[in-house]
Write a protein that holds these residues in place. Sequence first.
Motif, short mmCIF file in Angstrom:
data_model
loop_
_atom_site.label_atom_id
_atom_site.label_comp_id
_atom_site.label_asym_id
_atom_site.label_seq_id
_atom_site.Cartn_x
_atom_site.Cartn_y
_atom_site.Cartn_z
N ALA A 44 0.78 -1.17 0.08
CA ALA A 44 0.13 -0.01 -0.19
C ALA A 44 0.91 1.25 -0.09
CB ALA A 44 -0.93 -0.09 1.25
N ARG A 45 2.07 1.33 0.78
CA ARG A 45 2.92 2.45 0.95
C ARG A 45 3.35 2.65 -0.49
NH1 ARG A 45 7.11 1.84 5.57
NH2 ARG A 45 8.32 3.43 4.03
N GLN A 91 0.99 4.30 -2.94
CA GLN A 91 0.87 5.50 -2.66
C GLN A 91 2.08 6.28 -3.26
OE1 GLN A 91 0.29 5.74 1.60
NE2 GLN A 91 -1.79 4.59 1.20
N SER A 92 3.28 5.91 -2.99
CA SER A 92 4.41 6.73 -3.68
C SER A 92 4.22 6.74 -5.14
CB SER A 92 5.79 5.99 -3.24
OG SER A 92 5.82 5.72 -1.80
N ARG A 124 1.88 6.48 -6.90
CA ARG A 124 0.57 7.33 -7.44
C ARG A 124 1.18 8.67 -7.65
NH1 ARG A 124 -3.25 10.07 -5.28
NH2 ARG A 124 -3.19 9.20 -3.28
N GLU A 125 2.04 9.27 -6.51
CA GLU A 125 2.37 10.48 -6.49
C GLU A 125 3.11 10.99 -7.86
OE1 GLU A 125 4.90 11.87 -3.36
OE2 GLU A 125 3.63 10.87 -1.79
N ASP A 176 0.72 10.83 -10.93
CA ASP A 176 -0.10 12.05 -10.90
C ASP A 176 0.61 13.46 -11.75
OD1 ASP A 176 -2.25 11.00 -9.69
OD2 ASP A 176 -1.91 11.85 -7.63
N LYS A 207 -5.70 -0.48 -6.65
CA LYS A 207 -6.57 0.10 -5.39
C LYS A 207 -6.45 1.82 -5.32
CE LYS A 207 -7.48 -2.88 -1.72
NZ LYS A 207 -6.66 -3.81 -0.32
N GLU A 208 -5.01 2.19 -5.87
CA GLU A 208 -4.94 3.40 -5.78
C GLU A 208 -5.45 4.36 -7.05
OE1 GLU A 208 -3.26 5.89 -3.74
OE2 GLU A 208 -3.49 4.43 -2.09
N GLU A 246 9.64 8.39 2.95
CA GLU A 246 8.27 8.91 2.28
C GLU A 246 8.82 10.01 1.26
OE1 GLU A 246 5.53 8.45 5.11
OE2 GLU A 246 4.31 9.84 3.87
#
Length: 237
Positions: free
Chosen positions: A31-32, A35-36, A38-39, A42, A93-94, A219
Amino acid sequence: MQPRYKRILLKLSGESLMGDKSFGLDPAMIARYAQSIREIHDLGVEIAIVIGGGNIYRGMNEAETGIQRAQGDYMGMLATVINGMALQAGLEKEGMFTRLQSAIKMEQIAEPYIRRRAIRHLEKKRLVIFGAGTGNPYFTTDTAGSLRAIEIQADVILKGTRVDGIYTADPEKDPTATKYDTITFNECIQKNLKVMDMTAFTLCMENQLPIIVFDMNKEGNLKKVVMGEEVGTLVKG
Ligand code: UDP
Protein backbone atom coordinates in the motif's frame (compact mmCIF):
# COMPACT_ATOMS: atom_id res chain seq x y z
CA MET A 1 7.84 22.35 -12.09
CA GLN A 2 8.06 19.56 -14.63
CA PRO A 3 9.44 16.15 -13.65
CA ARG A 4 12.98 15.54 -14.93
CA TYR A 5 12.11 12.13 -16.35
CA LYS A 6 9.26 11.40 -18.72
CA ARG A 7 9.51 7.62 -18.71
CA ILE A 8 11.08 5.60 -15.90
CA LEU A 9 11.70 2.01 -15.03
CA LEU A 10 11.39 1.34 -11.32
CA LYS A 11 13.19 -1.75 -10.05
CA LEU A 12 12.03 -3.05 -6.68
CA SER A 13 13.47 -6.08 -4.94
CA GLY A 14 11.17 -8.82 -3.80
CA GLU A 15 12.58 -8.47 -0.32
CA SER A 16 11.40 -4.89 -0.11
CA LEU A 17 7.81 -6.17 -0.19
CA MET A 18 8.40 -8.18 2.99
CA GLY A 19 8.39 -5.09 5.22
CA ASP A 20 9.18 -6.31 8.72
CA LYS A 21 8.23 -9.88 7.92
CA SER A 22 10.85 -12.54 7.30
CA PHE A 23 9.07 -14.03 4.30
CA GLY A 24 6.33 -13.28 1.77
CA LEU A 25 4.35 -10.10 1.32
CA ASP A 26 3.40 -7.31 3.70
CA PRO A 27 0.14 -5.64 2.55
CA ALA A 28 1.05 -2.41 4.37
CA MET A 29 4.29 -2.21 2.38
CA ILE A 30 2.49 -2.73 -0.91
CA ALA A 31 0.00 0.00 0.00
CA ARG A 32 2.85 2.39 0.84
CA TYR A 33 4.62 1.72 -2.44
CA ALA A 34 1.38 2.14 -4.37
CA GLN A 35 0.88 5.56 -2.78
CA SER A 36 4.43 6.67 -3.63
CA ILE A 37 3.98 5.48 -7.18
CA ARG A 38 0.68 7.32 -7.49
CA GLU A 39 2.39 10.56 -6.53
CA ILE A 40 4.63 10.33 -9.59
CA HIS A 41 1.85 9.00 -11.81
CA ASP A 42 -0.07 12.18 -10.94
CA LEU A 43 2.86 14.17 -12.37
CA GLY A 44 2.31 12.48 -15.74
CA VAL A 45 5.39 10.25 -15.56
CA GLU A 46 5.21 7.03 -17.58
CA ILE A 47 6.01 4.16 -15.24
CA ALA A 48 7.23 0.63 -15.88
CA ILE A 49 8.08 -1.64 -12.97
CA VAL A 50 10.23 -4.72 -12.58
CA ILE A 51 9.87 -6.57 -9.33
CA GLY A 52 12.12 -9.25 -7.86
CA GLY A 53 11.12 -12.49 -6.23
CA GLY A 54 13.67 -13.00 -3.48
CA ASN A 55 11.02 -12.73 -0.75
CA ILE A 56 9.41 -15.93 -2.03
CA TYR A 57 12.05 -17.89 -3.88
CA ARG A 58 15.58 -17.44 -5.10
CA GLY A 59 17.16 -19.97 -7.44
CA MET A 60 19.16 -21.69 -4.77
CA ASN A 61 22.21 -23.75 -4.22
CA GLU A 62 21.75 -27.04 -6.05
CA ALA A 63 23.78 -28.92 -3.44
CA GLU A 64 21.46 -27.75 -0.67
CA THR A 65 18.12 -28.21 -2.37
CA GLY A 66 18.76 -30.99 -4.85
CA ILE A 67 16.99 -28.78 -7.38
CA GLN A 68 18.98 -27.98 -10.51
CA ARG A 69 19.94 -24.34 -10.93
CA ALA A 70 17.83 -23.77 -14.04
CA GLN A 71 14.78 -25.35 -12.41
CA GLY A 72 15.24 -23.21 -9.28
CA ASP A 73 15.62 -20.10 -11.42
CA TYR A 74 12.30 -20.78 -13.17
CA MET A 75 10.76 -21.11 -9.72
CA GLY A 76 12.25 -17.71 -8.87
CA MET A 77 10.74 -16.23 -12.02
CA LEU A 78 7.32 -17.49 -11.01
CA ALA A 79 7.80 -15.79 -7.64
CA THR A 80 8.21 -12.45 -9.42
CA VAL A 81 4.83 -12.98 -11.07
CA ILE A 82 3.19 -13.47 -7.66
CA ASN A 83 4.77 -10.23 -6.48
CA GLY A 84 3.72 -8.51 -9.69
CA MET A 85 0.12 -9.54 -9.16
CA ALA A 86 0.17 -8.30 -5.57
CA LEU A 87 1.63 -4.98 -6.64
CA GLN A 88 -0.87 -4.73 -9.48
CA ALA A 89 -3.73 -5.14 -6.99
CA GLY A 90 -2.22 -2.47 -4.76
CA LEU A 91 -1.75 -0.01 -7.63
CA GLU A 92 -5.30 -0.52 -8.85
CA LYS A 93 -6.60 0.15 -5.34
CA GLU A 94 -4.94 3.54 -5.69
CA GLY A 95 -6.93 4.14 -8.86
CA MET A 96 -4.26 3.52 -11.51
CA PHE A 97 -4.69 1.39 -14.59
CA THR A 98 -2.12 -1.35 -14.91
CA ARG A 99 -1.00 -4.21 -17.10
CA LEU A 100 1.11 -7.15 -16.04
CA GLN A 101 3.30 -8.56 -18.82
CA SER A 102 5.07 -11.82 -18.27
CA ALA A 103 8.22 -13.08 -19.97
CA ILE A 104 6.83 -16.60 -19.48
CA LYS A 105 3.46 -17.16 -21.08
CA MET A 106 0.57 -17.45 -18.63
CA GLU A 107 -2.30 -15.92 -20.46
CA GLN A 108 -4.94 -16.26 -17.77
CA ILE A 109 -3.16 -13.83 -15.50
CA ALA A 110 -0.77 -11.75 -17.56
CA GLU A 111 -0.24 -10.50 -21.08
CA PRO A 112 2.79 -11.93 -22.83
CA TYR A 113 5.68 -9.50 -23.00
CA ILE A 114 5.33 -7.55 -26.23
CA ARG A 115 7.61 -4.54 -26.41
CA ARG A 116 5.49 -2.37 -28.67
CA ARG A 117 2.40 -3.12 -26.67
CA ALA A 118 4.15 -2.19 -23.44
CA ILE A 119 5.14 1.15 -24.97
CA ARG A 120 1.56 1.77 -26.08
CA HIS A 121 0.30 1.12 -22.53
CA LEU A 122 2.83 3.59 -21.19
CA GLU A 123 1.78 6.23 -23.70
CA LYS A 124 -1.76 5.76 -22.43
CA LYS A 125 -0.46 6.29 -18.88
CA ARG A 126 -1.05 2.71 -17.85
CA LEU A 127 1.52 1.27 -15.52
CA VAL A 128 3.28 -1.76 -16.91
CA ILE A 129 4.66 -4.37 -14.55
CA PHE A 130 7.14 -6.77 -16.15
CA GLY A 131 6.96 -10.19 -14.50
CA ALA A 132 9.02 -13.39 -14.80
CA GLY A 133 12.31 -11.50 -15.16
CA THR A 134 13.95 -11.98 -18.53
CA GLY A 135 12.27 -15.39 -18.95
CA ASN A 136 15.69 -17.05 -18.80
CA PRO A 137 17.52 -18.84 -16.02
CA TYR A 138 20.97 -17.58 -14.96
CA PHE A 139 19.76 -13.98 -14.99
CA THR A 140 18.45 -11.67 -12.29
CA THR A 141 15.60 -9.23 -12.08
CA ASP A 142 18.18 -6.40 -12.09
CA THR A 143 19.14 -7.59 -15.55
CA ALA A 144 15.47 -7.79 -16.51
CA GLY A 145 15.11 -4.19 -15.28
CA SER A 146 18.05 -2.93 -17.36
CA LEU A 147 16.95 -4.86 -20.43
CA ARG A 148 13.33 -3.70 -20.32
CA ALA A 149 14.35 -0.13 -19.54
CA ILE A 150 16.53 -0.06 -22.66
CA GLU A 151 13.87 -1.74 -24.78
CA ILE A 152 11.15 0.76 -23.84
CA GLN A 153 13.64 3.65 -24.06
CA ALA A 154 13.19 4.71 -20.46
CA ASP A 155 15.10 7.84 -19.47
CA VAL A 156 16.47 6.24 -16.33
CA ILE A 157 16.34 3.12 -14.18
CA LEU A 158 15.44 3.82 -10.56
CA LYS A 159 16.68 1.14 -8.22
CA GLY A 160 14.66 1.44 -5.04
CA THR A 161 16.52 -0.12 -2.12
CA ARG A 162 16.74 0.05 1.63
CA VAL A 163 19.94 2.11 1.54
CA ASP A 164 20.09 5.70 0.38
CA GLY A 165 22.74 5.36 -2.30
CA ILE A 166 26.21 4.10 -3.16
CA TYR A 167 28.92 4.52 -0.52
CA THR A 168 32.72 4.49 -0.65
CA ALA A 169 32.53 1.42 1.64
CA ASP A 170 29.83 -0.51 3.48
CA PRO A 171 28.44 2.15 5.87
CA GLU A 172 27.38 -0.54 8.35
CA LYS A 173 30.97 -1.76 8.68
CA ASP A 174 32.93 1.43 8.10
CA PRO A 175 31.73 4.60 9.91
CA THR A 176 33.94 6.81 7.72
CA ALA A 177 32.15 5.71 4.53
CA THR A 178 30.66 8.56 2.52
CA LYS A 179 27.90 8.58 -0.08
CA TYR A 180 28.41 9.48 -3.74
CA ASP A 181 25.89 11.93 -5.19
CA THR A 182 27.07 11.14 -8.71
CA ILE A 183 29.51 8.53 -9.98
CA THR A 184 30.46 7.26 -13.44
CA PHE A 185 30.10 3.68 -14.65
CA ASN A 186 33.88 3.41 -14.97
CA GLU A 187 34.49 4.62 -11.42
CA CYS A 188 32.11 1.95 -10.10
CA ILE A 189 34.15 -0.71 -11.91
CA GLN A 190 37.53 0.70 -10.84
CA LYS A 191 36.44 0.97 -7.20
CA ASN A 192 34.66 -2.39 -7.32
CA LEU A 193 31.37 -0.91 -6.10
CA LYS A 194 28.46 -3.28 -6.49
CA VAL A 195 25.50 -1.38 -7.91
CA MET A 196 23.85 -4.29 -9.69
CA ASP A 197 25.18 -7.61 -10.91
CA MET A 198 27.67 -7.23 -13.75
CA THR A 199 25.29 -8.33 -16.51
CA ALA A 200 22.73 -5.72 -15.48
CA PHE A 201 25.39 -3.06 -14.93
CA THR A 202 27.13 -3.61 -18.27
CA LEU A 203 23.84 -3.41 -20.15
CA CYS A 204 23.23 0.03 -18.63
CA MET A 205 26.79 1.17 -19.29
CA GLU A 206 26.85 0.05 -22.92
CA ASN A 207 23.52 1.70 -23.63
CA GLN A 208 24.16 4.88 -21.66
CA LEU A 209 21.18 4.28 -19.40
CA PRO A 210 21.60 6.20 -16.14
CA ILE A 211 20.86 4.41 -12.85
CA ILE A 212 19.68 6.08 -9.66
CA VAL A 213 20.04 4.07 -6.46
CA PHE A 214 17.85 5.50 -3.69
CA ASP A 215 15.97 4.62 -0.51
CA MET A 216 12.46 3.70 -1.59
CA ASN A 217 11.30 3.38 2.02
CA LYS A 218 11.75 7.04 2.83
CA GLU A 219 8.49 8.85 2.29
CA GLY A 220 8.44 11.27 -0.64
CA ASN A 221 11.80 10.04 -1.98
CA LEU A 222 10.50 8.58 -5.24
CA LYS A 223 8.85 11.89 -6.12
CA LYS A 224 12.03 13.80 -5.25
CA VAL A 225 14.08 11.55 -7.51
CA VAL A 226 11.67 12.01 -10.40
CA MET A 227 11.69 15.79 -9.90
CA GLY A 228 15.47 15.76 -10.22
CA GLU A 229 16.29 16.54 -6.60
CA GLU A 230 19.59 15.18 -5.33
CA VAL A 231 18.45 12.02 -3.64
CA GLY A 232 20.43 8.78 -3.69
CA THR A 233 23.31 8.24 -6.11
CA LEU A 234 23.22 8.84 -9.85
CA VAL A 235 25.38 6.54 -11.96
CA LYS A 236 26.03 7.76 -15.49
CA GLY A 237 28.53 7.71 -18.31
N1 UDP B 1 15.41 -15.20 -12.16
C1 UDP B 1 15.90 -15.78 -13.32
N2 UDP B 1 15.92 -15.04 -14.49
C2 UDP B 1 15.54 -13.72 -14.51
C3 UDP B 1 15.07 -13.13 -13.32
C4 UDP B 1 15.02 -13.88 -12.16
O1 UDP B 1 16.27 -16.94 -13.33
O2 UDP B 1 15.58 -13.11 -15.60
C5 UDP B 1 15.29 -16.01 -10.91
C6 UDP B 1 16.59 -16.21 -10.14
O3 UDP B 1 16.58 -17.52 -9.61
C7 UDP B 1 16.47 -15.19 -9.04
C8 UDP B 1 14.98 -15.20 -8.74
O4 UDP B 1 14.37 -15.41 -10.02
O5 UDP B 1 17.24 -15.56 -7.92
C9 UDP B 1 14.43 -13.97 -8.07
O6 UDP B 1 14.90 -12.82 -8.70
P1 UDP B 1 15.95 -11.82 -7.97
O7 UDP B 1 16.86 -12.62 -7.10
O8 UDP B 1 16.55 -10.96 -8.99
O9 UDP B 1 14.96 -10.99 -7.04
P2 UDP B 1 15.28 -9.83 -5.97
O10 UDP B 1 16.67 -10.09 -5.41
O11 UDP B 1 15.22 -8.53 -6.69
O12 UDP B 1 14.18 -9.98 -4.98
